[in-house]
Design a protein around this motif. Structure first.
Motif, PDB file in Angstrom:
ATOM      1  N   ARG A 119       0.866  -1.187   0.000  1.00 22.05           N
ATOM      2  CA  ARG A 119       0.000   0.000   0.000  1.00 22.05           C
ATOM      3  C   ARG A 119       0.899   1.234   0.000  1.00 22.05           C
ATOM      4  NH1 ARG A 119      -3.433  -0.892   5.180  1.00 22.05           N
ATOM      5  NH2 ARG A 119      -4.748   0.773   4.311  1.00 22.05           N
ATOM      6  N   TRP A 120       1.181   1.759  -1.183  1.00 23.58           N
ATOM      7  CA  TRP A 120       2.198   2.784  -1.364  1.00 23.58           C
ATOM      8  C   TRP A 120       1.644   4.191  -1.177  1.00 23.58           C
ATOM      9  CZ3 TRP A 120       7.257   1.645  -1.865  1.00 23.58           C
ATOM     10  CH2 TRP A 120       7.594   0.342  -2.241  1.00 23.58           C
ATOM     11  N   VAL A 121       2.431   5.008  -0.504  1.00 22.58           N
ATOM     12  CA  VAL A 121       2.161   6.445  -0.391  1.00 22.58           C
ATOM     13  C   VAL A 121       3.469   7.179  -0.660  1.00 22.58           C
ATOM     14  CG1 VAL A 121       1.355   8.318   1.083  1.00 22.58           C
ATOM     15  CG2 VAL A 121       0.440   6.007   1.415  1.00 22.58           C
ATOM     16  N   SER A 122       3.402   8.198  -1.489  1.00 20.01           N
ATOM     17  CA  SER A 122       4.581   9.022  -1.765  1.00 20.01           C
ATOM     18  C   SER A 122       4.502  10.289  -0.930  1.00 20.01           C
ATOM     19  CB  SER A 122       4.635   9.371  -3.252  1.00 20.01           C
ATOM     20  OG  SER A 122       5.784  10.128  -3.559  1.00 20.01           O
ATOM     21  N   CYS A 123       5.554  10.558  -0.145  1.00 14.43           N
ATOM     22  CA  CYS A 123       5.559  11.755   0.712  1.00 14.43           C
ATOM     23  C   CYS A 123       6.985  12.064   1.167  1.00 14.43           C
ATOM     24  CB  CYS A 123       4.654  11.576   1.930  1.00 14.43           C
ATOM     25  SG  CYS A 123       5.001  10.132   2.955  1.00 14.43           S
ATOM     26  N   PHE A 124       7.199  13.261   1.642  1.00 19.05           N
ATOM     27  CA  PHE A 124       8.469  13.753   2.195  1.00 19.05           C
ATOM     28  C   PHE A 124       9.592  13.911   1.166  1.00 19.05           C
ATOM     29  CE2 PHE A 124       6.947  12.173   6.456  1.00 19.05           C
ATOM     30  CZ  PHE A 124       6.991  13.393   7.100  1.00 19.05           C
ATOM     31  N   ASN A 125       9.382  13.499  -0.093  1.00 21.88           N
ATOM     32  CA  ASN A 125      10.511  13.536  -1.020  1.00 21.88           C
ATOM     33  C   ASN A 125      10.715  14.894  -1.688  1.00 21.88           C
ATOM     34  OD1 ASN A 125       8.286  13.318  -2.708  1.00 21.88           O
ATOM     35  ND2 ASN A 125       8.744  11.229  -3.364  1.00 21.88           N
ATOM     36  N   THR A 126       9.904  15.869  -1.355  1.00 20.73           N
ATOM     37  CA  THR A 126      10.150  17.239  -1.827  1.00 20.73           C
ATOM     38  C   THR A 126      10.420  18.180  -0.660  1.00 20.73           C
ATOM     39  OG1 THR A 126       7.780  17.771  -1.806  1.00 20.73           O
ATOM     40  CG2 THR A 126       8.702  16.899  -3.877  1.00 20.73           C
ATOM     41  N   THR A 127      10.773  17.617   0.495  1.00 19.10           N
ATOM     42  CA  THR A 127      10.994  18.398   1.705  1.00 19.10           C
ATOM     43  C   THR A 127      12.397  18.135   2.230  1.00 19.10           C
ATOM     44  OG1 THR A 127       8.650  18.141   2.246  1.00 19.10           O
ATOM     45  CG2 THR A 127      10.110  18.906   4.011  1.00 19.10           C
ATOM     46  N   PRO A 128      13.291  19.121   2.257  1.00  9.31           N
ATOM     47  CA  PRO A 128      14.652  18.900   2.747  1.00  9.31           C
ATOM     48  C   PRO A 128      14.657  18.398   4.189  1.00  9.31           C
ATOM     49  CG  PRO A 128      14.523  20.991   1.572  1.00  9.31           C
ATOM     50  CD  PRO A 128      13.117  20.500   1.732  1.00  9.31           C
ATOM     51  N   SER A 129      15.529  17.449   4.467  1.00  6.23           N
ATOM     52  CA  SER A 129      15.580  16.866   5.816  1.00  6.23           C
ATOM     53  C   SER A 129      15.971  17.894   6.870  1.00  6.23           C
ATOM     54  CB  SER A 129      16.562  15.692   5.834  1.00  6.23           C
ATOM     55  OG  SER A 129      17.896  16.128   5.614  1.00  6.23           O
ATOM     56  N   GLU A 130      16.650  18.956   6.462  1.00  5.51           N
ATOM     57  CA  GLU A 130      17.060  19.981   7.424  1.00  5.51           C
ATOM     58  C   GLU A 130      15.868  20.715   8.037  1.00  5.51           C
ATOM     59  OE1 GLU A 130      20.532  19.358   4.655  1.00  5.51           O
ATOM     60  OE2 GLU A 130      18.353  19.573   4.432  1.00  5.51           O
ATOM     61  N   SER A 131      14.704  20.586   7.421  1.00  2.70           N
ATOM     62  CA  SER A 131      13.518  21.265   7.956  1.00  2.70           C
ATOM     63  C   SER A 131      12.838  20.464   9.059  1.00  2.70           C
ATOM     64  CB  SER A 131      12.515  21.532   6.828  1.00  2.70           C
ATOM     65  OG  SER A 131      11.943  20.321   6.360  1.00  2.70           O
ATOM     66  N   PHE A 132      13.138  19.179   9.180  1.00  4.48           N
ATOM     67  CA  PHE A 132      12.358  18.330  10.085  1.00  4.48           C
ATOM     68  C   PHE A 132      12.469  18.772  11.545  1.00  4.48           C
ATOM     69  CE2 PHE A 132      13.086  14.584   6.946  1.00  4.48           C
ATOM     70  CZ  PHE A 132      12.181  15.144   6.065  1.00  4.48           C
ATOM     71  N   ALA A 133      13.690  18.966  12.027  1.00  2.80           N
ATOM     72  CA  ALA A 133      13.873  19.320  13.436  1.00  2.80           C
ATOM     73  C   ALA A 133      13.239  20.664  13.779  1.00  2.80           C
ATOM     74  CB  ALA A 133      15.354  19.295  13.807  1.00  2.80           C
ATOM     75  N   PRO A 134      13.470  21.730  12.997  1.00  4.31           N
ATOM     76  CA  PRO A 134      12.828  23.001  13.350  1.00  4.31           C
ATOM     77  C   PRO A 134      11.309  22.966  13.256  1.00  4.31           C
ATOM     78  CG  PRO A 134      14.106  23.223  11.310  1.00  4.31           C
ATOM     79  CD  PRO A 134      14.462  21.915  11.909  1.00  4.31           C
ATOM     80  N   VAL A 135      10.760  22.221  12.307  1.00  4.35           N
ATOM     81  CA  VAL A 135       9.305  22.100  12.217  1.00  4.35           C
ATOM     82  C   VAL A 135       8.772  21.345  13.438  1.00  4.35           C
ATOM     83  CG1 VAL A 135       7.414  21.008  10.929  1.00  4.35           C
ATOM     84  CG2 VAL A 135       9.157  22.311   9.710  1.00  4.35           C
TER      85      VAL A 135
END
Length: 212
Positions: A119-135
């Motif tokens: 059951r495939w979902v495409s996500c997070f691949n247009t979001t730089p990983s550097e944004s994860f912690a501050p978000v």
């Protein structure tokens, strides 16, 4: 929720750490450096092990490996029948400079053909990983930035949306998996904005529809 992380580079390591911090049962897997997996698990209060261990019985699996590693990973993971897979991998060449699949199909669609019972979902691949912690640090304080989500399984997208909210983002419904052929190239624009243009790599985005 039991989450298997397949690929322990920037994307997998950062998302896995944050999901573990939210209280999820996280297992890290697939690294050329076993000590790195052990360190990730120890630092996060998570587990580590083989791909089979990470994916067995998982409520959600994050696929976060380079496109050149996909076949190896899937051969170790089995058929993944009925399992929810969040794919953040992009079909890039070895130098990460050009898309090797696009417009008439997408990396997401090709993965679904390789494991059609998942059951495939495409996500997070247009979001730089550097944004994860501050978000994550700002979660709940203001309007959440968005993450594109596309897939053909409504239940799988709901699972993905819950995990996206846990990080501090909002899932932006972007239709069926076919739309990944248009979303994946957008990642190259976010690369330019995050890593080439000034301002730093912690890039986020939010789309709004104006009301008359």
């Amino acid at each position: 929720m039991k989450i298997g992380i397949v690929g322990s580079g920037l994307m997998g390591a950062k998302l896995g750490r944050l999901w573990a911090a939210c209280g999820h049962d996280v297992t890290f897997s697939y690294s050329r450096n076993k000590a790195k997996l052990e360190r990730l698990a120890d630092e996060s209060g998570a587990r580590h092990g083989s791909i089979a261990k990470a994916t067995a019985g998982a409520d959600a699996i994050l696929l976060a490996v380079h496109w050149s590693r996909v076949q190896d990973v899937l051969s170790q993971a089995g058929d993944l029948a009925g399992q929810v897979i969040l794919n953040c991998s992009l079909p890039l060449n070895d130098a990460n400079t050009e898309m090797v699949v696009g417009m008439t199909t997408s990396g997401a669609e090709e993965l679904a053909r390789m494991r059609p019972q998942a059951r495939w979902v495409s996500c997070f691949n247009t979001t730089p990983s550097e944004s994860f912690a501050p978000v994550f640090a700002r979660k709940g304080q203001a309007f959440a930035p968005q993450v594109f989500v596309c897939g053909d399984d409504l239940g799988a997208k709901q699972t993905a949306a819950a995990l996206i909210r846990d990080i501090g983002f909002e899932a932006l419904e972007t239709g069926g998996l076919r739309n990944a052929r248009f979303i994946e190239p957008f990642a190259m624009a976010t690369v330019e904005l995050a890593y080439v243009q000034p301002g730093g790599p912690a890039l986020v985005y939010r789309f709004e529809k104006l009301r008359a």
